[in-house]
Each structure stands twice: as C-alpha cells, then as structure tokens.
Design an enzyme around this catalytic site. Structure first.
Site, PDB file in Angstrom:
ATOM      1  N   ASP A 134       0.849  -1.188   0.000  1.00  0.00           N
ATOM      2  CA  ASP A 134       0.000   0.000   0.000  1.00  0.00           C
ATOM      3  C   ASP A 134       0.888   1.243   0.000  1.00  0.00           C
ATOM      4  O   ASP A 134       1.801   1.363   0.828  1.00  0.00           O
ATOM      5  CB  ASP A 134      -0.886   0.023   1.248  1.00  0.00           C
ATOM      6  N   HIS A 174      -7.440   5.500   0.705  1.00  0.00           N
ATOM      7  CA  HIS A 174      -8.361   5.268   1.809  1.00  0.00           C
ATOM      8  C   HIS A 174      -7.616   5.274   3.141  1.00  0.00           C
ATOM      9  O   HIS A 174      -6.394   5.232   3.190  1.00  0.00           O
ATOM     10  CB  HIS A 174      -9.078   3.930   1.634  1.00  0.00           C
ATOM     11  N   ASP A 182      -7.260  -4.765   9.857  1.00  0.00           N
ATOM     12  CA  ASP A 182      -6.474  -3.540   9.994  1.00  0.00           C
ATOM     13  C   ASP A 182      -5.838  -3.498  11.377  1.00  0.00           C
ATOM     14  O   ASP A 182      -6.534  -3.353  12.392  1.00  0.00           O
ATOM     15  CB  ASP A 182      -7.355  -2.308   9.796  1.00  0.00           C
ATOM     16  N   GLU A 267     -11.042  -0.890  -2.377  1.00  0.00           N
ATOM     17  CA  GLU A 267     -11.928  -1.665  -3.234  1.00  0.00           C
ATOM     18  C   GLU A 267     -12.999  -0.786  -3.866  1.00  0.00           C
ATOM     19  O   GLU A 267     -13.441   0.200  -3.267  1.00  0.00           O
ATOM     20  CB  GLU A 267     -12.588  -2.780  -2.419  1.00  0.00           C
ATOM     21  N   LYS A 473      -9.483  -3.423  -7.596  1.00  0.00           N
ATOM     22  CA  LYS A 473      -9.880  -4.497  -6.695  1.00  0.00           C
ATOM     23  C   LYS A 473     -11.378  -4.445  -6.425  1.00  0.00           C
ATOM     24  O   LYS A 473     -11.939  -3.385  -6.145  1.00  0.00           O
ATOM     25  CB  LYS A 473      -9.107  -4.374  -5.377  1.00  0.00           C
ATOM     26  N   THR A 520     -11.352 -10.891  -4.530  1.00  0.00           N
ATOM     27  CA  THR A 520     -10.935 -11.458  -3.244  1.00  0.00           C
ATOM     28  C   THR A 520     -11.666 -12.765  -2.939  1.00  0.00           C
ATOM     29  O   THR A 520     -12.435 -13.269  -3.738  1.00  0.00           O
ATOM     30  CB  THR A 520     -11.197 -10.459  -2.106  1.00  0.00           C
ATOM     31  N   GLU A 558      -6.895 -12.606  -4.717  1.00  0.00           N
ATOM     32  CA  GLU A 558      -6.178 -12.758  -3.453  1.00  0.00           C
ATOM     33  C   GLU A 558      -7.099 -13.388  -2.430  1.00  0.00           C
ATOM     34  O   GLU A 558      -8.319 -13.453  -2.622  1.00  0.00           O
ATOM     35  CB  GLU A 558      -5.671 -11.401  -2.958  1.00  0.00           C
ATOM     36  N   ASN A 559      -6.516 -13.857  -1.345  1.00  0.00           N
ATOM     37  CA  ASN A 559      -7.318 -14.382  -0.245  1.00  0.00           C
ATOM     38  C   ASN A 559      -7.821 -13.217   0.599  1.00  0.00           C
ATOM     39  O   ASN A 559      -7.138 -12.203   0.754  1.00  0.00           O
ATOM     40  CB  ASN A 559      -6.510 -15.361   0.609  1.00  0.00           C
ATOM     41  N   ALA A 560      -9.020 -13.348   1.135  1.00  0.00           N
ATOM     42  CA  ALA A 560      -9.602 -12.274   1.933  1.00  0.00           C
ATOM     43  C   ALA A 560      -9.052 -12.257   3.350  1.00  0.00           C
ATOM     44  O   ALA A 560      -8.894 -11.189   3.949  1.00  0.00           O
ATOM     45  CB  ALA A 560     -11.125 -12.423   1.966  1.00  0.00           C
ATOM     46  N   LEU A 561      -8.761 -13.439   3.885  1.00  0.00           N
ATOM     47  CA  LEU A 561      -8.269 -13.571   5.257  1.00  0.00           C
ATOM     48  C   LEU A 561      -7.013 -14.439   5.263  1.00  0.00           C
ATOM     49  O   LEU A 561      -6.845 -15.299   4.395  1.00  0.00           O
ATOM     50  CB  LEU A 561      -9.338 -14.201   6.155  1.00  0.00           C
ATOM     51  N   ARG A 598      -0.910 -12.277   4.198  1.00  0.00           N
ATOM     52  CA  ARG A 598       0.157 -11.364   3.948  1.00  0.00           C
ATOM     53  C   ARG A 598       1.427 -11.816   4.624  1.00  0.00           C
ATOM     54  O   ARG A 598       1.405 -12.801   5.377  1.00  0.00           O
ATOM     55  CB  ARG A 598      -0.200  -9.928   4.351  1.00  0.00           C
TER      56      ARG A 598
END
Length: 691
Positions: A134, A174, A182, A267, A473, A520, A558-561, A598
């Site tokens: 980011d 954002h 987060d 997103e 995204k 995602t 990508e994976n969400a979690l 991540r």
C-alpha cells in the site's frame, strides 16, 4: 487427472494419451479465441436524461450451458515451445505477497529495514515473484496539498529491488483502520480531515447520520472543495507525482502493476459494513448515501426534556409511536442550554430517561441553537438534514429526469446488523423488486461504475507508456449471496441478483482501460461458512471470474483472510486454474496472478512456511521460478491510452445473466489433503515435545 495417471505409466501412458488426443475434439485455448465485437452500440447520453425503462435496462436471463471456449480474450502471440517443461510453463501463475500494512510508518519512515530485508530474502527462497504494498495517501501527502514526500517508499522499493523481487503498488486513497484485518491506523491527510470539519458532507454518511472518514464520498469527485481541487484531481496529481518520483523503478521493470484504490479498503465499493461503526458479520450493511432521513425533535416544556428520534416520513407524532423501530431508536439528549434552561434526558410521553449517545455531538454542529430553541414549546416535530447532500442532490435530479420526482432514497433498508427478511426493502417481494427500488439500485451501482471509470482514466493518463498493468480491486461480498436479495452485495453497490449480473458491467468498464480485475475471497469454501449467513463464496468467485474472462480482460485475485492450511491453498489453486493444467500448452482458464495476504511472522513459522513453499511451487505448475513473464504469456507492453468511453447503455447490457464456466471439483495441483494435514499435526506435536 488422466494426464497425471498417464505420466506414471511410461510408454503405455504415452500411447493412451496419443489415442485420447486423436479421439477428442480440440478445444481452443482461452488465450487463442478472438474477441467478439459487441453489437448495438448507442450514443452516450447523460444518465439522468433517460426514461426509467432505459435506465434499468439489462435484466435478460440466459441459461445456456457455459463452456470455457466461450471466453473471448485478446489473442497473444504464444512463444515458441519445444520441451515439455516449456509447455508446462504456460500454466505458470505468478505469486505475490502483500507486505505488512505498517511497513512504512504513519510518520513516513521505513523502520526495521534489517528485519524486513531478512524476511524478504527468506520469502525469496520460496520462488515467489514479488510483493505488493500500500502506498498510503495519508502518509505521502500528509504535510499539505501537493506536498508529496516519497522518500520512505523509495527506500522500500530499493530494498525490494535488491532482494530480486517485483513490485505491485497500490494507490491507497483510503484510511487504514476500521476494517477487518487492519492492525494499524493511518488516517486520510490531516488537511483533508480539516476540510471535513467544516464540511462533513465530503464523507459518506449512513442512515443514522454517522460520517465515515475512511474514503471521500464519490459525491465530491468533481467538486473543487479541496484548496481549489476536486477529489479526482487530487488522485490524479498523486499518481502523476508517483510516476515522476518513481520513474527509475518503472523504467527498470521493478513495478509491474499499479492497483488504483477506488474506495474503502482500496476496493470499488461503498463503505457499507464498517467494523468501527458496529457492523458484525453477517449483517446486511447499510446503503451509504444521502438518504433523506428526517429527525423528529420532541421538546416537552413540563419535563424540560428533549428527544431526537430518527423516523420515516411522518404526519404526526402519534403515528410514529406505532412503528416498531421507534421503540428501538430513541436517542435522549442530555444537553444544557446556553441561557440557563436545561434539556434533561427525559423522553416523550411514556418514555423514560435514555442515555445520551455520542452521535449527538456531531448532530449538534448541524442543529445548533435551532434545537435548543424548541424547549419552550410543548410538542414540536421538525425534520433535520445531516447527510451527504451531494449524492442526495444527484439522486433527486436523476429521479426527476426519469419522470419520478416523488421517488426518494430508500429509508426502509434496515441497519448494519439486520437480516434481509427483517427489512421492508430487502425482504421477499420487498421494495428492491419494485420500479422505485430498481431505479435506486441502478443509480446507486452506476454511480460506483462512473467513479471507477473516471479515476482509472486518470490513472491511464498518468502511467501512459509505462510498462505496467493497471488493476482495480473488487471485494468478495459472499454473505447473503444465496439469498434472493443478495442484500450485502446491494448495500455495497453491486446490483447483483439471480437474474442480473452485477459484476460483468465492472469488467466491461475495466476493459477500456486495459485493466486487471482483482477479486478477493479465493480461499473460501461454502462449507466453511455459517449456514445462517447464506454465503456462497465459491459460486461468487466463479461468477466474477467468468464475467471477467467473458469481457476479454485479465483476472487476478487474493485471499480475503490469512490462511495457512492446505485446504485454503487448494481452493486458491482450483480458482487459479479452474479446469486444471494443460500439459501441452496454455490452459483453457488461467488467472493472471495471485497475491497472498500477507507477510508475517506467522507465515514464516517453519510449519506454515513449509506448506507455503509447496503452494508457490504448485502455482508455478511444478516449475522453477521464471523471471521472464513472456514465457508464460504475462508479458507487459507499454500502457496504451484508454479506449473511448463506453455508453451506460452498453455497460448495462452486461447485466445479462449467464451461467458461470464449469469448475473442476478439485485442483489437479494440490498441496496435499487430509492425510498431509494429519502428518503436519503429528510433526508439530513431536516438535513441540522436544522443544
């Protein structure tokens, strides 16, 4: 699977495979089928000028059997292949890893460079292709308008380059904080928040009047409210400055992907389910716009009480008392008048004292002395506006232009944690299927399309000629997907129903900018979700990816979690190549790339890291790391100018419902199943004993 079996049978397997190839009709590759030219192009007109029927165009249902050969993508010149390994390399899907959110601190510094370097080098041993990061607007332009400081990010990019990794950069417009996952707080630039103190309508506002400072409302995209600049101009200047200050990295080929942030969490969506405002999974979320939510102010001179009550349009206070939501939502205000008279917390007739909520302070700024002046009167009803006025004005104009000035923004769609059936708007046969509901949902989703289209056009101009891919995204709103209303998708801005595709118009819009659709929740399976959420992550992924391929664009994901288990990796692998690998060349369906969320100490734990290495190898189709993307058809050419703007009528034609392409039941490149997971646990227990 047959190819896998035949490969283990030696010469006999070769003869079986040869026989199968002669008997089976050849199916064209997804990358070899020419695009079909769209028919029915119409002249572009303003959204508000068309009739309601044209406005809600595109609800045709088609249920023909979908096959992978339907996919229409740009033909790429395939490299000359000779060896079996070179053929297998065409199945290669690059893997990137998202860096920690706080890799650059809120004070604009790269801290713990040595520790990060160690992690990146360890990550590199797995054969991953690169990392994603980011690039926070709230950090780079924190000092003031157009005062961009890229020094910390330049240090980071140099480190990534030294470690032999490629880079995906996110233009993150954002706030970080308030969403799931987060771990840090990085707000918008302070000078932008200062504008919001004087004009809170620059932020999204929900039905309760709560401001969401995570992302600027799309209602101010083209309004010069920020030291003479519009929001879109701010984003454009930021991206132009990035190109100027990172030109050496762009020219060196380090940066291969620019993902343009288009909303909360980066997103393309509305902030309909903010965790920091009380949303809990699987709540339906709330529409985020200037819903004209009246407030009843009730002042009782006998008790010196003041009550502020959110309500529907009303004729009398007695009528309001009969509504169920009334009993749930009274906010008693305890506030001392400046001239000595107090407004205690007592409520209306028969209503006892209620504790004062924090929301009054924000409302007080808008209501001011007008509220306090009501205390001398016995019972007064008043309507107060405290919402994003910009979107409200746009909706009223659109409704009037469509011949329905009486239509208003929905005020019966529930609250963050409601279920669809508990709301008038989303329940079976609810408002969402009426003409008024359809009009609102079309307007709501089209505003999101226009927002993404305009900012991507600016991104295209900013990076024109660079050897990069643009990307956007789209979030995987999988809960309530199996409910007829698709409630959570609707509040997020995706007008997706069983007979209407809400994602293919986004893919069609992206096609004009040569952009990738990044989706995602690749790791999720239906069986892992709670039944009461009516989730359908597998069907959702299939729908969105199929729509992207049909619209002739590249899709990534990508994976969400965070996931470290074999089942999660296997699901990602299945979605990456839905019909498996093709040992004779390019597979029918293949994603452009996958970003893993991540990098962390937990990922680098020896047990998790061992499985992750296998995952990367399988993503690469059992091939070694390949530094040349041309060998697997991912060559990036200089970015061309965006194509002409697509009329809204043509975008809405993509809402035609079509079956998703067929998916295999399981991936043919798995990282191991239940037995492997059992061995993992056994090894882990033994290791724990001898520690």
């Amino acid at each position: 699977m047959t190819s896998t079996v035949c490969s283990k049978l030696g010469d006999l397997g070769k003869r079986i495979r040869l026989f199968q190839q002669k008997m089976a009709p050849e199916s064209p590759s997804v990358y070899q089928v020419q695009g079909v030219e769209r028919a029915g192009q119409v002249n572009e007109r303003e959204l508000g000028s068309r009739s309601f029927q044209r406005f809600c165009n595109g609800n045709v249902v088609t249920r023909s059997q979908a096959v992978a050969s339907e996919v229409s993508t740009t033909k790429k010149e395939a490299p000359t292949v000779v060896t079996p390994d070179e053929k297998m390399l065409l199945n290669y899907v690059p893997v990137y890893v998202m860096l920690p959110l706080e890799v650059i601190t809120v004070d604009n510094a790269l801290e713990n460079r040595n520790g990060l370097e160690k992690q990146l080098k360890e990550l590199r041993t797995t054969g991953v292709d690169g990392v994603m990061v980011d690039v926070w607007w709230g950090i780079v332009e924190s000092k003031g308008p157009k005062q961009h400081d890229w020094s910390a990010y330049r240090n980071l990019f140099q480190l990534v380059q030294q470690c032999g990794l490629k880079l995906q950069a996110i233009m993150s417009f954002h706030q970080c904080g308030g969403n799931i996952g987060d771990a840090v707080n990085i707000p918008l630039p302070q000078w932008v928040l200062d504008v919001g103190e004087l004009n809170p309508d620059i932020f999204y506002t929900n039905r309760g009047g709560n401001r969401n400072k995570e992302y600027l409302t799309i209602g101010v995209d083209n309004l010069p409210l920020f030291a003479g600049r519009t929001a879109v101009e701010i984003y454009s200047d930021y991206m132009k400055s990035f190109r100027e200050n990172m030109s050496d990295f762009l020219e060196a080929g380090l940066i291969i992907d620019i993902e343009v942030g288009l909303g909360p969490a980066g997103e393309l969506r509305y902030p309909s389910y903010p965790k920091n405002q009380g949303w809990v999974f699987p709540g339906i979320g709330e529409f985020q716009n200037s819903i004209e939510r009246p407030w009843i102010i009730v002042a009782n001179s006998n008790s010196q009480g003041l009550v502020i009550i959110p309500t529907l349009h009303h004729k009398s206070f007695e009528g309001v008392q009969q509504q169920a939501w009334f009993r749930r939502r009274i906010l008693a205000v305890d506030q001392t008048r400046t001239k000595g008279n107090s407004c205690t917390g007592s409520g209306s007739r028969g209503v006892g004292n209620e504790s004062f909520s924090h929301g009054f302070e924000s409302r007080k700024r808008h209501v001011g002395d007008a509220i306090m002046s009501l205390c001398p009167h016995r019972w007064l009803l008043e309507r107060i506006q405290c919402y994003d006025k910009y979107l409200e004005a746009e909706f009223k104009e659109a409704a009037a232009s469509a011949g329905h000035p009486e239509w208003s923004l929905p005020d019966n769609a529930g609250e963050y944690n409601d279920t669809p059936e508990s709301t008038e708007f989303l329940r079976p046969n609810g408002t969402y299927i009426t003409d008024e509901g359809k009009f609102f949902l079309t307007w709501y989703s089209n505003k999101l399309l226009s927002h993404g289209d305009q900012i991507l056009d600016e991104a295209n101009k900013a990076f024109l000629g660079c050897k990069v891919k643009l990307a956007a995204k789209v979030s995987g709103i999988h809960w309530w997907y199996k409910d007829d209303s698709h409630a959570a998708e609707l509040t997020s801005g995706f007008y997706n129903l069983n007979d209407r595709d809400g994602y293919r118009p986004i893919a069609r819009m992206l096609s004009r900018h040569h952009a990738i659709l990044n989706f995602t929740c690749l790791e999720m399976r239906d069986s892992e979700q709670s039944a009461d959420a009516k989730s359908g992550p597998q069907e959702l992924v299939q729908q969105v990816l199929s729509g992207g391929w049909r619209e002739n664009i590249e899709v990534a994901g990508e994976n969400a979690l965070p996931r470290y288990d074999r089942a999660g990796y296997n699901q990602i692998l299945l979605n990456t190549r839905p019909n498996g690998v093709n040992r004779d060349g390019t597979p029918k369906l293949r994603m452009f790339g996958v970003t893993y969320l991540r990098l962390s100490d937990e990922l680098l734990d020896w047990k998790n890291f061992r499985i992750f290495k296998i995952f990367v190898k399988k993503m690469h189709a059992d091939q070694d790391y390949c530094p040349d993307p041309r060998k697997y058809n991912n060559h990036v050419d200089p970015l061309e100018r965006s194509k002409p703007k697509i009329p809204i009528e043509d975008l809405l034609k993509a809402t035609e419902s079509m079956e998703a392409f067929p998916w295999d039941e399981e991936t043919d490149m798995n990282v191991g199943g239940a037995l492997a997971a059992l061995l993992d646990n056994l090894i882990g227990n033994i290791t724990f004993i001898f520690k």
